[in-house]
Design a protein around this motif. Sequence first.
Motif, PDB file in Angstrom:
ATOM      1  N   VAL A   1      40.881  44.812  44.429  1.00 27.86           N
ATOM      2  CA  VAL A   1      40.321  45.943  45.166  1.00 27.86           C
ATOM      3  C   VAL A   1      40.114  47.129  44.235  1.00 27.86           C
ATOM      4  CG1 VAL A   1      40.777  47.636  46.969  1.00 27.86           C
ATOM      5  CG2 VAL A   1      41.234  45.218  47.394  1.00 27.86           C
ATOM      6  N   HIS A   2      41.083  47.378  43.358  1.00 25.85           N
ATOM      7  CA  HIS A   2      40.974  48.528  42.462  1.00 25.85           C
ATOM      8  C   HIS A   2      39.901  48.323  41.383  1.00 25.85           C
ATOM      9  CE1 HIS A   2      44.093  50.903  44.237  1.00 25.85           C
ATOM     10  NE2 HIS A   2      44.980  49.919  44.152  1.00 25.85           N
ATOM     11  N   GLU A   3      39.581  47.074  41.093  1.00 23.26           N
ATOM     12  CA  GLU A   3      38.460  46.820  40.175  1.00 23.26           C
ATOM     13  C   GLU A   3      37.139  47.229  40.818  1.00 23.26           C
ATOM     14  OE1 GLU A   3      40.267  42.921  37.773  1.00 23.26           O
ATOM     15  OE2 GLU A   3      38.744  42.697  39.345  1.00 23.26           O
ATOM     16  N   GLY A   4      37.044  47.092  42.127  1.00 21.29           N
ATOM     17  CA  GLY A   4      35.867  47.541  42.857  1.00 21.29           C
ATOM     18  C   GLY A   4      34.588  46.860  42.416  1.00 21.29           C
ATOM     19  N   LEU A   5      33.574  47.653  42.154  1.00 22.43           N
ATOM     20  CA  LEU A   5      32.259  47.125  41.793  1.00 22.43           C
ATOM     21  C   LEU A   5      32.237  46.480  40.411  1.00 22.43           C
ATOM     22  CD1 LEU A   5      29.953  49.995  43.130  1.00 22.43           C
ATOM     23  CD2 LEU A   5      30.586  47.853  44.263  1.00 22.43           C
ATOM     24  N   LEU A   6      33.281  46.694  39.637  1.00 19.53           N
ATOM     25  CA  LEU A   6      33.354  46.087  38.305  1.00 19.53           C
ATOM     26  C   LEU A   6      34.300  44.892  38.293  1.00 19.53           C
ATOM     27  CD1 LEU A   6      33.364  49.287  36.072  1.00 19.53           C
ATOM     28  CD2 LEU A   6      31.511  47.635  36.353  1.00 19.53           C
ATOM     29  N   GLY A   7      34.554  44.315  39.460  1.00 19.56           N
ATOM     30  CA  GLY A   7      35.406  43.147  39.543  1.00 19.56           C
ATOM     31  C   GLY A   7      34.645  41.852  39.336  1.00 19.56           C
TER      32      GLY A   7
END
Length: 434
Positions: free
Chosen positions: A116-122
């Motif tokens: 979740v904390h990676e977000g769009l860069l996961g």
Amino acid sequence: MVDGTPRRTWASPSPVRRHGQAVVALLGRSIPAMRALKSSRWSAPPAAAPEHDAPAPPEPARAPARPAPSGPSWRSALRVALVPWVAARLVVLGALAVAHELVERGRPLPAVAARVHEGLLGWDSGWYEAIARHGYGGAGHESLRFFPLVPLVVRGLSTLTRLPVGGTLLAVSNVSALVAVTVLVVLARRESGDDALARRAAWLACLAPPAFTAVMGYAEGTLLALGAATMLALRARAWWWAGLLGLLAGATRPLGVLLVVPAVVEVVRARRAAPATAAAVLGPAAGCGAFLGWVGWRYGDALAPLRVQQQGTLRGRVADPVRTLAHDASLLAHGRHLGSALHLPWVLLAVALVVVALARWPACYGALAAAVVAVAVTASNLDGFERYAWSAFPLVLAGASLTARPRVERLVLVLAAAGLALYSLLAFTNLYVP
């Protein structure tokens, strides 16, 4: 005026200047008018013609200007694409906000919280960011499965603008998606002449559930833009442009090499053998081959990107699609491994849309869709199938051709938006592999 030939009507005398204008205007007419002018016996009177001389013909009325071809405007196509493009980003960002809220209020597993904390860069976005930042050597051997065009563009832009690599990657991905939808609108208009169909294609391309990867830092938006532009060039017989765009697509994703298929179809239809048509056919293979050649020179194994992709935890080896789908069907029936089980309905939908593309669109569209779906469905691991199918833009056009009725269109778009939100949330919470 009949058949372009001016009638001999007479009026009061006019100056020489008026006669000259009449002759110039007549010379600018069509060929029948010029022949009529040559065969006529009247001539311009002298400057000081007396009152009783025969008057000169008046300046003939000009024919209405021929309307310009009613081709689609790129500016209007961008306007059509912009609204659904923005709407899709609002849906995905909303799903990310919900994922953050769930993590903050609950007690998620560490892997879920990290995702979740990676977000769009996961997920794969992290690989593209690492390659752009450190190169393939710094990102590790497994990074070789990601083709180089997007990391190269991101690294170049980040160096020039001094913006963060992650932000630059997201900008490239999202701008590419907007360009892709714009080109798709132009393509749909030119093939069908139907503005409503083009608008539906834009909404379907943006709201299709796997389209959330185009909001993240993936290369799918870039591949879709280059693939649609290649098809546009092929259909316009702009062979050199098709070869160049196909080369870039082949260097973007492994599926880019499949643009060879529609290129062959169009060259055969054109019945023309020339260096330009050869470039159109060989361009996608050259883009893919250039990267594999570099990997062979740098690491000693030109097929390393394909070998890495064949690992069991990734795409896996080529497998019997019937067995793979039967396995996913059993998972769906028993309610286990939801992410894997969800592939089955998407495979069935993709196959149905391939049939529609073959029946309703030019052969090159159906051929490309069939090739992409065939490659995607023969993997032993179907994770990412939806994303691969989404990059086969003829499937989007086929869907747009099936949703002409307003009620059907509204229902499909509502379901697509809900699916986009759901799949985004599942991916952000580590429950679905995009």
